[in-house]
Design an enzyme around this catalytic site. Structure first.
Site, PDB file in Angstrom:
ATOM      1  N   GLY A 165     -22.620  -2.147  34.446  1.00  0.00           N
ATOM      2  CA  GLY A 165     -21.939  -2.014  35.736  1.00  0.00           C
ATOM      3  C   GLY A 165     -22.798  -2.334  36.943  1.00  0.00           C
ATOM      4  O   GLY A 165     -22.510  -1.861  38.042  1.00  0.00           O
ATOM      5  N   ASN A 198     -23.002  -5.159  38.535  1.00  0.00           N
ATOM      6  CA  ASN A 198     -22.212  -5.915  39.517  1.00  0.00           C
ATOM      7  C   ASN A 198     -21.238  -5.006  40.253  1.00  0.00           C
ATOM      8  O   ASN A 198     -21.034  -5.151  41.457  1.00  0.00           O
ATOM      9  CB  ASN A 198     -21.470  -7.066  38.833  1.00  0.00           C
ATOM     10  CG  ASN A 198     -22.384  -8.250  38.606  1.00  0.00           C
ATOM     11  OD1 ASN A 198     -22.701  -8.980  39.534  1.00  0.00           O
ATOM     12  ND2 ASN A 198     -22.849  -8.411  37.377  1.00  0.00           N
ATOM     13  N   MET A 237     -15.709  -7.046  28.743  1.00  0.00           N
ATOM     14  CA  MET A 237     -15.983  -7.826  27.539  1.00  0.00           C
ATOM     15  C   MET A 237     -14.747  -8.100  26.670  1.00  0.00           C
ATOM     16  O   MET A 237     -14.888  -8.446  25.502  1.00  0.00           O
ATOM     17  CB  MET A 237     -17.048  -7.126  26.689  1.00  0.00           C
ATOM     18  CG  MET A 237     -18.370  -6.927  27.396  1.00  0.00           C
ATOM     19  SD  MET A 237     -19.134  -8.474  27.881  1.00  0.00           S
ATOM     20  CE  MET A 237     -19.767  -8.988  26.299  1.00  0.00           C
ATOM     21  N   ARG A 238     -13.571  -7.932  27.222  1.00  0.00           N
ATOM     22  CA  ARG A 238     -12.343  -8.200  26.462  1.00  0.00           C
ATOM     23  C   ARG A 238     -11.676  -9.458  26.997  1.00  0.00           C
ATOM     24  O   ARG A 238     -11.676  -9.691  28.205  1.00  0.00           O
ATOM     25  CB  ARG A 238     -11.369  -7.031  26.595  1.00  0.00           C
ATOM     26  CG  ARG A 238     -11.935  -5.713  26.132  1.00  0.00           C
ATOM     27  CD  ARG A 238     -11.995  -5.640  24.636  1.00  0.00           C
ATOM     28  NE  ARG A 238     -12.634  -4.423  24.190  1.00  0.00           N
ATOM     29  CZ  ARG A 238     -12.665  -4.028  22.930  1.00  0.00           C
ATOM     30  NH1 ARG A 238     -12.126  -4.773  21.981  1.00  0.00           N
ATOM     31  NH2 ARG A 238     -13.263  -2.914  22.600  1.00  0.00           N
ATOM     32  N   ASN A 252     -13.406 -13.396  38.264  1.00  0.00           N
ATOM     33  CA  ASN A 252     -14.465 -13.098  37.300  1.00  0.00           C
ATOM     34  C   ASN A 252     -15.792 -13.665  37.800  1.00  0.00           C
ATOM     35  O   ASN A 252     -15.825 -14.637  38.543  1.00  0.00           O
ATOM     36  CB  ASN A 252     -14.124 -13.737  35.943  1.00  0.00           C
ATOM     37  CG  ASN A 252     -15.132 -13.388  34.861  1.00  0.00           C
ATOM     38  OD1 ASN A 252     -15.608 -12.252  34.783  1.00  0.00           O
ATOM     39  ND2 ASN A 252     -15.473 -14.355  34.025  1.00  0.00           N
ATOM     40  N   HIS A 265     -19.440 -15.055  36.137  1.00  0.00           N
ATOM     41  CA  HIS A 265     -20.023 -15.459  34.864  1.00  0.00           C
ATOM     42  C   HIS A 265     -21.444 -15.965  35.109  1.00  0.00           C
ATOM     43  O   HIS A 265     -21.682 -16.748  36.036  1.00  0.00           O
ATOM     44  CB  HIS A 265     -19.159 -16.551  34.216  1.00  0.00           C
ATOM     45  CG  HIS A 265     -19.659 -16.946  32.863  1.00  0.00           C
ATOM     46  ND1 HIS A 265     -19.508 -16.147  31.758  1.00  0.00           N
ATOM     47  CD2 HIS A 265     -20.354 -18.045  32.465  1.00  0.00           C
ATOM     48  CE1 HIS A 265     -20.088 -16.736  30.716  1.00  0.00           C
ATOM     49  NE2 HIS A 265     -20.589 -17.887  31.123  1.00  0.00           N
TER      50      HIS A 265
HETATM   51  C1  GRF Z   1     -22.948 -10.084  34.135  1.00  0.00           C
HETATM   52  O1  GRF Z   1     -23.971 -10.994  33.831  1.00  0.00           O
HETATM   53  C2  GRF Z   1     -21.655 -10.802  34.383  1.00  0.00           C
HETATM   54  O2  GRF Z   1     -21.808 -12.049  34.966  1.00  0.00           O
HETATM   55  C3  GRF Z   1     -21.107 -10.958  32.988  1.00  0.00           C
HETATM   56  O3  GRF Z   1     -21.444  -9.749  32.340  1.00  0.00           O
HETATM   57  C4  GRF Z   1     -22.623  -9.212  32.927  1.00  0.00           C
HETATM   58  C5  GRF Z   1     -22.306  -7.802  33.324  1.00  0.00           C
HETATM   59  O4  GRF Z   1     -23.425  -7.110  33.809  1.00  0.00           O
HETATM   60  N1  GRF Z   1     -19.690 -11.261  33.016  1.00  0.00           N
HETATM   61  P1  GRF Z   1     -23.241  -5.750  34.571  1.00  0.00           P
HETATM   62  O5  GRF Z   1     -22.452  -4.814  33.643  1.00  0.00           O
HETATM   63  O6  GRF Z   1     -22.505  -6.003  35.849  1.00  0.00           O
HETATM   64  O7  GRF Z   1     -24.628  -5.229  34.806  1.00  0.00           O
END
Ligand code: GRF
Length: 189
Positions: free
Chosen positions: A13, A15, A90-91, A107, A109
């Site tokens: 989490g 981000n 992750m889904r 999203n 990425h």
């Molecule tokens: C990030 O690298 C994001 O781009 C990807 O999954 C990761 C999640 O990291 N989709 P966090 O849980 O936000 O630390």
């Protein structure tokens, strides 16, 4: 009125945390209404709690994908959410989910899409030997890590950079690019 966000997470989490900080100090003009997770016991849920953000777990493991998604849809509709922000969720979202909230799911990425979609993108780019790595923020369609690109940010990989160092650099880029891109998008819509 500030747009109301639901942030979907599955793990650390970081981000989500960066977005919460940006909302708190006024860089991002939005309200995080709820954090939703597909699993319990993850660090991101604790972090949401420290920000006083409501969270809810819809366990894909216990409920199965179809029911968990139906519940997600219900919560998002009931809470009058404007934007669904994926932050390490992750889904894979079903076409039904994506169509229900079409053009309202965003999203982030950790690669320069369309290169390296899917999991372990940073490692895949690193192992490939790319000289430029980066981050993409995009609207979500029903393909994985796919949809109109809203913003990208790139860095050169200096010779001798380790995978761990690259991961750290990419996460720093993410934490800056996400709130900036969302802010621009919300200003326009
Ligand atoms: C990030 O690298 C994001 O781009 C990807 O999954 C990761 C999640 O990291 N989709 P966090 O849980 O936000 O630390």
């Amino acid at each position: 009125m500030k747009p109301r966000l639901a942030i979907l997470i599955s793990g650390r989490g970081s981000n989500m945390k960066a977005l919460a900080e940006a909302c708190n100090d006024g860089r991002l003009m939005a309200d995080i209404d709820i954090v939703l997770s597909d699993r319990d016991g993850i660090e991101g849920l604790k972090t949401a709690g420290t920000f006083g953000i409501v969270s809810q777990v819809l366990s894909y493991k216990k409920l199965g994908k179809e029911l968990a998604e139906e519940k997600l849809i219900k919560v998002i509709k009931e809470r009058d959410i404007d934007w669904i922000v994926l932050a390490g969720f992750m889904r894979i979202l079903s076409p039904h989910f994506v169509n229900t909230f079409s053009d309202r799911i965003i999203n982030i990425h950790p690669s320069l899409l369309p290169a390296f979609p899917g999991q372990n993108a940073i490692q895949k780019a690193y192992n490939y030997g790319v000289k430029l790595a980066g981050v993409t923020v995009h609207l979500v369609d029903s393909e994985v890590d796919h949809g109109p690109i809203l913003a990208q940010s790139a860095i050169e990989i200096a010779p001798g950079t380790t995978l761990e160092e690259l991961e750290e650099q990419i996460h720093r880029l993410e934490h800056e690019l996400y709130w900036r891109t969302l802010n621009e998008l919300f200003k326009k819509t």
